[in-house]
Design an enzyme around this catalytic site. Structure first.
Site, PDB file in Angstrom:
ATOM      1  CG  ASP A 159      -5.543  24.963  -0.049  1.00  0.00           C
ATOM      2  OD1 ASP A 159      -5.687  23.920   0.598  1.00  0.00           O
ATOM      3  OD2 ASP A 159      -4.425  25.402  -0.381  1.00  0.00           O
TER       4      ASP A 159
ATOM      5  CG  ASP B 161      -2.339  21.045   2.673  1.00  0.00           C
ATOM      6  OD1 ASP B 161      -1.299  20.951   3.351  1.00  0.00           O
ATOM      7  OD2 ASP B 161      -2.890  22.130   2.415  1.00  0.00           O
TER       8      ASP B 161
ATOM      9  CG  HIS C  24      -7.095  21.279   4.214  1.00  0.00           C
ATOM     10  ND1 HIS C  24      -7.410  20.510   3.123  1.00  0.00           N
ATOM     11  CD2 HIS C  24      -6.115  22.101   3.803  1.00  0.00           C
ATOM     12  CE1 HIS C  24      -6.645  20.868   2.098  1.00  0.00           C
ATOM     13  NE2 HIS C  24      -5.852  21.837   2.484  1.00  0.00           N
TER      14      HIS C  24
END
Ligand SMILES: [Zn+2]
Length: 1004
Positions: free
Chosen positions: A264, A374, A578
């Site tokens: 991430d 994701d 995200h």
């Protein structure tokens, strides 16, 4: 035969845990360890290596939250280890149950070259194989003491999520720091037994294969001398060779394993830490590729590649080499793995432009696979954008997280809002962190919905987020699963290789039309309002900056700020990641985002201002109105400027007999009652009431909002069971602005001030919230007297419809959904739009009144939440929103009003009216970008789309001497299969399908 299955299975577990695994490292000696704690933020590698460390012992505490500690480990390989394989075991105090989300390290040699990362399940560094004995070992570890935010008891509020509040308490205790003999035979035996034991557990108890494996495992355990595992491991392995050699059945499911680390770009750590996470993981993966000839690793997110290039040149060199060998594979083709619900049309397009261009520029690689494992749902505008970017395939596993409905396909064609279809795969392994466990492989095979017509699926394999990526253990397991009876087969492949096989075997896959809605994480459309406003406003400013800078460059010859716009776009795109735009990151990330958006706004305003002043001529003699919206406004053409006086505010304000005020501009008459609620919004042209009888619009409603988990992400349906209508007003009075009403309300520790004003037939609502609530959800409600089965929400390059009812579980699950600039609901001949400058979440419900049997369609926009995890202070403070209710709006009006609200006019001193660079003679055709070509050629690029869901024929005319025109993809490359449009007197004729997106490039 007597059933001794459990006895043998339990024996396997105990002997593996207590005897065989410990024998992988049969002998060890401690290393000397010293440490230097960097005083603040991370330091350059050279500074860390040159530091003067102090001794530290195993067991000592280290590492303030978010700190960096440079460990130096030294030792000598014992002379009597000659001929053995030796590894350093460097355990920083890892918790193996959480591969990621904790401390991590990157190991360097004394010369500063990286060796590999240290992660909870990847703690070894090879010293020599075989060793001579007597070698001196000296390694440096750049260790990050990132605190654990998501703990065993998850979602508890913590102050650790921001360096400013995290304190200085050491987070870890140094664990094992040894040199050890590595016994490869025992390690291989562990893998053999794990693979067979895990496979065995997935096989039917009444099947012969399960019992064959059980008996083989028993023989292997019998062959082991528990006092001499190392001396007998080879004999144990020999007992397993037979069952490991029997091939898979011909109908076995086929898994393409892709080495992967889902990192991430920010989440439970700040952006700067992701730079290091990527460096650690790519160091691991390039090292692993050298050891493992069959392995393939894929990495998405061009931004992460760019970070390595910029910040870790020594790692970058290894990545470039591995890419050239075809085994470290760029995938995804986006700048980051962004959210896809909220990014606006152009931003979504630019994710692909900048992502694909990076890989083309650096490696000459064109990615055709979109990699979004994701992302929290997929807007129906995406397929067309994927295709326009020159890509054709999509992968995600996230829809498997939906709470209610099980998606019917794993491989299918996804059809978007304009009819574009994209070959799409959902890995049935249902994770992006596959570790080659038997349970995962069996789940993928069983779960695969397209059995009988297809048999290939993809498994993203490796620990993400600081877990370090794929491990040698996963590769060893995959090798045994290549062709093994009872299991799906596994082969390492690139995403492109997988998709080629999947497409070939499944020529007519099923089709799913419309958005891929994730039935989870619905609150990510609302959490962290300032981040969302930063995004929306940055997108609007980027449009303006490109438009006016291009206009100024063509008209006045001024420089077009290519480098600045490129940099700012990449910043805005990064923040659409995200976990940033959805508001699910720690406080640190959102605090920085707010600052970054302010800097972006300042720089873009400077660009806009400079361009407008260059265009506006003599500043002393008048005032010009610049209109960046794609429609003519107040007589000023779209993309032009004119000296048009502002229209006089027509709305009259008078007191209302029953209390309150009436606002009336001749087009719309709004009644605000003594409570500050809108009890009537009468469309004077259509002679029709907007507000449902007996109800009130502009109603603020507050709900308790404490989801069962994932606080910043989720709002659970039961939130609606309890609601408080905020109907008590502290003040309802004429506002400062002529013709406006000011409404003030206090509740809890918070206060809301609203300005209501009627202008050009719409009700403008400016809401200021000083928000100091905890675990609450604030909505703004509009009960509308409209009967409709569906309603429209703007998405990228168009709008998507959703049901107003909840007939099926699929419709009921969409109880919170995304809009861009408008939501619109209509009956034939009359509709109403709600437009917004920065909110994304909304809900829409339908009730039937007992009074007149009419239908009330209640549209509510989501303003604010107050979750306490991961940011315990989410959304506290002052917020400003603008909405407008537009009675009588067609979908075309909704489109136009949405743009107007998001792109306010700018007034600039000057006297030189500015003709637009580009005009389009059909209002259904909306221009989303006017810019100069990214290649610096000076060509003008125009992107537009059909915005109403119908057909359009239009002339696109240039206000400059165009010498040629070409239809291009999003990357501004002429489309090979599309004829160049005919340029006649500087204009071209276009015919558009519903929602069709077109990019034209004009040469000058
Ligand atoms: Zn993620």
């Amino acid at each position: 035969m007597h059933d001794d299955r459990e006895l043998v299975e339990n024996r396997l577990k105990r002997v593996l845990d207590e005897r065989i695994r410990p024998a992988v490292y049969p002998a060890s000696v401690p290393l000397d360890v010293a440490v230097w704690h960097a005083p603040g933020e991370p330091v350059p590698v050279a500074e860390g290596l040159a530091s003067a460390p102090s001794p530290i012992a195993v067991g000592d505490a280290w590492g303030a939250p978010w700190g960096t500690s440079w460990f130096t480990v030294t030792g000598t390989v014992p002379a009597d280890w000659v001929g053995r394989t030796v590894e350093a075991i460097l355990d920083l105090g890892f918790d193996e149950n959480m591969p990621g989300f904790q401390c991590e390290g990157l190991v360097y040699r004394p010369d500063g070259s990286p060796v590999k990362g240290l992660n909870p399940r990847n703690q070894w560094v090879r010293v020599g194989a075989p060793v001579q004995g007597g070698e001196e070992v000296r390694l440096h570890i750049e260790a990050a003491s990132n605190p654990v935010i998501l703990d065993y008891h998850p979602f508890l509020p913590t102050r650790l999520g921001d360096k400013e509040t995290a304190g200085s308490e050491p987070q870890y205790r140094l664990a094992r720091m040894d040199l050890a003999i590595f016994d490869e035979t025992v390690w291989q035996l562990v893998i053999d037994l794990e693979v067979l034991g895990e496979l065995m557990a997935e096989l039917p108890v009444d099947g012969a294969r399960r019992w064959e494996l059980l008996r083989a495992v028993e023989r292997a355990l019998d062959a082991i001398d528990l006092q001499d595992v190392n001396g007998t491991a080879a004999a144990a392995r020999a007992e397993l060779a037979g069952v490991l050699a029997t091939p898979a059945t011909p109908s076995a499911h086929r898994i393409s394993a892709v080495g992967h680390a889902h990192i991430d770009s920010a989440w439970l750590w700040p952006l700067r830490e992701t730079v290091r996470k990527v460096a650690r993981t790519t160091s691991n993966m390039t090292a692993l590729l050298e050891d493992e000839p069959d392995f393939v690793f894929a990495m998405s997110q061009a931004q992460q590649w760019a970070w390595i290039k910029e910040h870790r040149p020594e790692v970058w060199a290894r990545v470039v080499k591995a890419v050239a060998e075809g085994r470290f594979v760029p995938t995804g083709g986006m700048w980051v793995e962004s959210d896809t619900n909220m990014p606006g049309s152009e931003a979504m397009a630019r994710q692909f432009v900048h992502g694909k261009r990076f890989f083309l520029d650096e490696f000459g690689v064109e990615n055709e696979e979109v990699w979004l494992p994701d992302t929290f749902g997929f807007a129906a505008g995406l397929p067309q954008i994927i295709k326009a970017a020159g890509s054709k395939r999509l992968l995600t596993q996230k829809i498997s997280w939906s709470q209610i409905n099980k998606f019917p396909h794993h491989t299918f064609l996804w059809e978007g809002v304009d009819g574009t279809r994209i070959f799409t795969h959902f890995p049935p392994v249902d994770t992006y962190n596959c570790s080659m466990k038997g349970s995962e492989i069996a789940h993928a095979a069983r779960n695969f919905k397209d059995k009988g017509v297809a048999r290939h699926s993809l498994a993203p394999t490796g620990w993400g987020d600081g877990g370090g990526g794929t491990t040698r253990e996963m590769i060893a397991k995959a090798a045994r699963l290549r062709d093994l009876e009872g299991s799906a087969t596994v082969v390492w492949e690139t995403p492109a290789e997988f998709f080629a096989k999947a497409e070939a075997e499944y020529p007519a896959p099923p089709v799913w039309v419309g958005e891929l809605y994730l039935e989870l994480h619905r609150a990510t459309l609302t959490s962290q309002a300032k981040t969302k406003q930063g995004n929306r406003r940055s997108e609007s400013l980027l449009r303006e900056a490109e438009l006016w800078a291009a206009t100024a460059a063509v008209r006045t010859g001024s420089d077009y700020p290519h480098e600045r716009l490129d940099r700012i776009w990449k910043t805005v795109l990064l923040h659409q990641f995200h976990d940033i735009l959805p508001g699910s990151s720690i406080a640190w990330v959102h605090r920085e985002a707010e600052k970054t958006y302010a800097a972006v706004a300042a720089e873009l305003n400077e660009i806009i201002d400079g361009a407008q002043r260059a265009l506006a001529g003599n500043p002393g003699s008048g005032e010009l109105v610049f209109n960046a919206a794609p429609h003519t406004r107040h007589g000023v053409p779209a993309g032009g400027a004119a000296a048009v006086p502002a229209p006089a505010l027509a709305a009259g304000l008078r007191t209302r007999g029953e209390g309150g005020y009436v606002l009336d501009d001749g087009l719309l008459r709004v009644e605000v009652d003594g409570r500050g609620l809108v009890v009537s919004a009468y469309d004077l042209r259509a002679e029709r009431e907007t507000v449902a009888p007996g109800q009130a619009a502009n109603l603020l409603q507050i709900h308790p909002d404490f989801p069962n988990m994932w606080d910043a992400w989720d709002v659970d349906q039961f939130y609606r069971n309890t609601v408080t209508d905020l109907v008590d007003a502290d003040e309802v009075a004429p506002g400062e602005e002529p013709g406006s009403v000011r409404v003030v309300r206090s509740f809890g520790a918070s206060r809301i001030t609203q300005i209501l004003i009627v202008e050009a037939g719409r009700l403008d609502i400016r809401t200021e919230v000083d928000w100091h609530e905890t675990e609450k959800f604030l909505k703004l409600a509009f009960p509308l007297d409209v009967h409709a089965d569906r309603y429209a929400s703007e998405s990228q390059y168009g709008h998507a419809f959703r049901a107003t009812h909840t007939n099926t579980s699929w419709e009921a699950a969409k109880f919170e959904a995304c809009n861009h600039k408008f939501v619109h609901v209509e009956e034939p001949d009359w509709g109403v739009a709600l437009v917004t400058d920065s909110t994304y979440g909304h809900d829409l419900t339908r009730t039937v009144r007992t009074s007149d049997s009419g239908t009330t369609t209640t549209l509510r926009v989501s303003l604010l939440r107050a979750p306490r995890f991961p940011d315990p202070e989410t959304d506290q403070g002052l917020h400003r929103f603008r909405h407008a209710l537009v009675p009588g709006a067609t979908i075309g009006d909704a489109v136009r009003e949405g743009w107007f609200l998001n792109l306010p006019e700018r007034r600039v001193p000057g006297d030189a009216e500015v003709a637009p660079l580009v005009t389009v003679d059909d209002d259904a055709v909306v221009v989303t970008a006017v810019k100069l070509a990214d290649d610096g050629s000076g060509d003008v690029v125009v992107r537009f789309h059909e915005s109403r869901g119908g057909r359009a024929r239009a002339r696109v005319s240039t206000g400059f001497a165009a010498t040629g025109a070409a239809v291009t993809d999003l990357l501004e490359r002429p489309l090979a299969d599309t004829a160049a449009p005919e340029l006649t007197d500087g204009s071209v004729a276009v015919a558009l399908r519903p929602f069709e997106l077109v990019t034209l490039r004009f040469s000058r």
